[in-house]
Design an enzyme around this catalytic site. Sequence first.
Site, short mmCIF file in Angstrom:
data_model
loop_
_atom_site.label_atom_id
_atom_site.label_comp_id
_atom_site.label_asym_id
_atom_site.label_seq_id
_atom_site.Cartn_x
_atom_site.Cartn_y
_atom_site.Cartn_z
N GLU A 1 -10.24 1.29 3.14
CA GLU A 1 -10.48 0.81 1.78
C GLU A 1 -10.22 -0.71 1.72
O GLU A 1 -11.04 -1.46 1.21
CB GLU A 1 -9.52 1.56 0.84
CG GLU A 1 -9.67 1.19 -0.61
CD GLU A 1 -8.55 1.79 -1.46
OE1 GLU A 1 -7.54 2.27 -0.89
OE2 GLU A 1 -8.69 1.77 -2.70
N HIS A 2 -9.07 -1.14 2.25
CA HIS A 2 -8.69 -2.55 2.26
C HIS A 2 -8.51 -3.00 3.70
O HIS A 2 -7.82 -2.32 4.47
CB HIS A 2 -7.36 -2.79 1.55
CG HIS A 2 -7.29 -2.24 0.17
ND1 HIS A 2 -6.59 -1.10 -0.14
CD2 HIS A 2 -7.83 -2.68 -0.99
CE1 HIS A 2 -6.69 -0.86 -1.45
NE2 HIS A 2 -7.45 -1.79 -1.99
N HIS B 1 -53.80 16.93 -7.21
CA HIS B 1 -53.46 15.55 -6.88
C HIS B 1 -54.73 14.79 -6.50
O HIS B 1 -54.98 13.68 -6.97
CB HIS B 1 -52.46 15.50 -5.72
CG HIS B 1 -51.04 15.75 -6.12
ND1 HIS B 1 -50.63 16.93 -6.70
CD2 HIS B 1 -49.92 14.97 -6.03
CE1 HIS B 1 -49.32 16.87 -6.94
NE2 HIS B 1 -48.87 15.69 -6.55
N HIS C 1 2.34 2.97 -3.18
CA HIS C 1 1.48 3.65 -4.16
C HIS C 1 1.74 5.15 -4.20
O HIS C 1 1.75 5.76 -5.26
CB HIS C 1 0.00 3.45 -3.81
CG HIS C 1 -0.60 2.26 -4.48
ND1 HIS C 1 -0.71 2.16 -5.84
CD2 HIS C 1 -1.15 1.13 -3.98
CE1 HIS C 1 -1.29 1.01 -6.15
NE2 HIS C 1 -1.56 0.36 -5.05
N ASP D 1 -6.03 -6.73 -5.93
CA ASP D 1 -5.67 -5.65 -6.86
C ASP D 1 -5.73 -6.12 -8.31
O ASP D 1 -5.90 -5.30 -9.22
CB ASP D 1 -4.23 -5.16 -6.59
CG ASP D 1 -4.17 -4.22 -5.41
OD1 ASP D 1 -5.23 -3.69 -5.02
OD2 ASP D 1 -3.06 -3.99 -4.88
N GLN E 1 0.83 -1.20 0.00
CA GLN E 1 0.00 0.00 0.00
C GLN E 1 0.87 1.25 0.00
O GLN E 1 0.63 2.19 -0.75
CB GLN E 1 -0.90 -0.01 1.25
CG GLN E 1 -2.11 0.83 1.11
CD GLN E 1 -2.97 0.36 -0.04
OE1 GLN E 1 -3.11 -0.84 -0.28
NE2 GLN E 1 -3.51 1.28 -0.79
#
Lengths: 430, 430
Positions: free
Chosen positions: A327-328, A420, A262, A361, A259
């Site tokens: 996220e993960h 209506h 990145h 991934d 991670q």
Amino acid sequence: MALRLSTTDEDFEARFAAFLATKREMAAEVDEAVRDIIADVRTRGDAALAELTARFDKVDLKARGIAITRAEIERAVDDCPKDVLEALTLARDRLKAGQERLMPKDTRHEDALGVTLGTRWTAVDSAGLYVPGGTAAYPSSVIMNAVPAKVAGVERLAMTVPTPDGVFNPLVLVAAELAGVDEIYRVGGAQAIAALAYGTETIKPVSIIVGPGNAYVAAAKRRVFGTVGIDMIAGPSEILVIADAENDPAWLAADLLSQAEHDKVAQSILVTDDPAFGEAVAREVDRQAALLPRREIAEASWRDFGAVITVKHFDEAAELADRIAAEHLEIAIDDPERLLPKIRHAGAIFLGRFTPEVIGDYVGGSNHVLPTGRSARFSSGLSVLDFMKRSSILSCPPSALSDLGPAAIALARAEGLEAHARALTIRMNR
Amino acid sequence: MALRLSTTDEDFEARFAAFLATKREMAAEVDEAVRDIIADVRTRGDAALAELTARFDKVDLKARGIAITRAEIERAVDDCPKDVLEALTLARDRLKAGQERLMPKDTRHEDALGVTLGTRWTAVDSAGLYVPGGTAAYPSSVIMNAVPAKVAGVERLAMTVPTPDGVFNPLVLVAAELAGVDEIYRVGGAQAIAALAYGTETIKPVSIIVGPGNAYVAAAKRRVFGTVGIDMIAGPSEILVIADAENDPAWLAADLLSQAEHDKVAQSILVTDDPAFGEAVAREVDRQAALLPRREIAEASWRDFGAVITVKHFDEAAELADRIAAEHLEIAIDDPERLLPKIRHAGAIFLGRFTPEVIGDYVGGSNHVLPTGRSARFSSGLSVLDFMKRSSILSCPPSALSDLGPAAIALARAEGLEAHARALTIRMNR
């Protein structure tokens, strides 16, 4: 050194809250520039695209053409190493199978009054896929964004990718070809988003725009939201690893670094019930980071945003996991299924010691486009559902008007909406 | 007089395109004011809410309290006419049943490699419901927004409603009580959205904000998107009626007016294959409009944005319907199910001559919170899905690493992500 926290620290709550609140991205004030770019593309179309692309990317669209040609795509496919082509194909096929299982089903239900209620799902007509230029141009991300659109049944999938100084990653074209992208344009930034949303002479407008991008792209997506649909606003990536001391520290250090490499603002967090194990992992992170080609990025991410958090027991880890809403999330303990029901917020969850996040991934079959920056509290990974919409269907027999009409009339009149009420009374008095 | 178009007109395409492009809302330039309001509430919390509410609503929150009290709610319920209470209860119960059928199911699937792929749906922890003040404060809308949240399993549902000059519609409190709203605050505008997104001393932050509002509210929702989830940006309402000459013109005129009476920028469109029938409906619209309490609004909407479009056959009507992508679509022909598959874009579809759209507004069992302004091309009516998110779950047996590892490693290296590759090799070399 990455942050160390323990739930037994007296000031844990304050320090954990501060850790959660740490901003990992500068929200660049680009909104005015983006507003002007969008207005320019809306007004002048292709001519604006050409000017903006010459200015920002140093590319002459009049000479090169806005669309990337079949010849360019075929050359990229021909030049692609065989093992990479096969790997991208495997990634596509496994994702496709996973997405097909997510396809929603239409329903019809007739209730006791004879009223039929139904739902019908249909794909959007067209979708735009933004692909960043430069180092963040990952072919795997093209697969992950494009395949759900095609499985959903989107007929026209248009991709944009900036090619600064004319340079682009040919694997991005290979991935687009494998995923069934229909059109590719060499434009980027807010101007690409404007073109996809409003159309130009060359680029027809789409119904929804997906894909990650820089601050300009994010601001542009926010601005065109409503005119078209958009996916989430992607932020920097993160991983949370919950692990006991039975793991090999080197394995989890490798996961944390996958991670961290990145992006300098990526975030890797280890939560463990054994402080000595936590330190062993941290040592391994330092050792392995030094061996990486992207050492500088990984070390900065780990130093500035990494954390090792010690908990008394894994129930406490589950509570922290929900607050982090990663996220993960890797759960590397003996019985991960036991902990799973206690955790509610995570984009993707990886169970056991043999499910490193990187499998997800690429070839796990799940989507790697996932909610970042705590947005897993309220959003999901990209799927066919993002490219589809649901129409509700209602059908009443004449008798239902006498059953339901009086209540509807009471509410219409309570809301001061006489027309209506009349739409009902006129039928009930037939 | 409402617009008349026929597909046999020589200039039909140009005129229909212009009709579709007609803006029905002034996009007020409120963005800077909204940015300042949000910043103020983030910084000063309740104090900012009090000041802004004093300025905009002339309400003293320090004297009245930010939260609407149990006593106020109970008084509203006690004062509610019995038929309205029963009608709201029916609306709630029918919507609840419909939403329960929309609840997504968790899945697990083991593939040939022994890899388990799963999806798990969970509700957001908390949601905010914005309710407008003034004439647009419809109790039925409170039901329609709140019930899906509660069916989804949202534990904390916080509602905000402005009370200009201290005045509010007590039926809104009744609807909130019936729908299970947990907290109600007398604030509105961008300041309410800021409070829900970032929290103040009194109002805890939520995970997602839904509900319609004015330009300030829409701009604020757009700004906080990403910090929290938001639903669609609601615009003015519309109805498209596809009808043959077998209908009573008065019935369809009533339906067109039920939309037109909402708002001067609401839109009512009739598509028919019989021009004489179209004129008969238009005459009925004029006649009935004159009888309405909201005559001025309905007549302005019909005059400025209404249309009668003549087509040669209903297949052509289906094509136009997809381009209009109406919020509400009535298909009042003999066999509506025959036309249904040819139409892809509509928020809610009402089949047959006895299913007026107003049934769906109140007690049909479907949601009346629907995509407006052509956004049915890419979005859906509000449902439990808006209050839930999906985590993907992946679990690999050790053998899967040798099956999938090489492809993942090839892709990681092609993307220049060596730490990704190492997370696999370190396990494969065990």
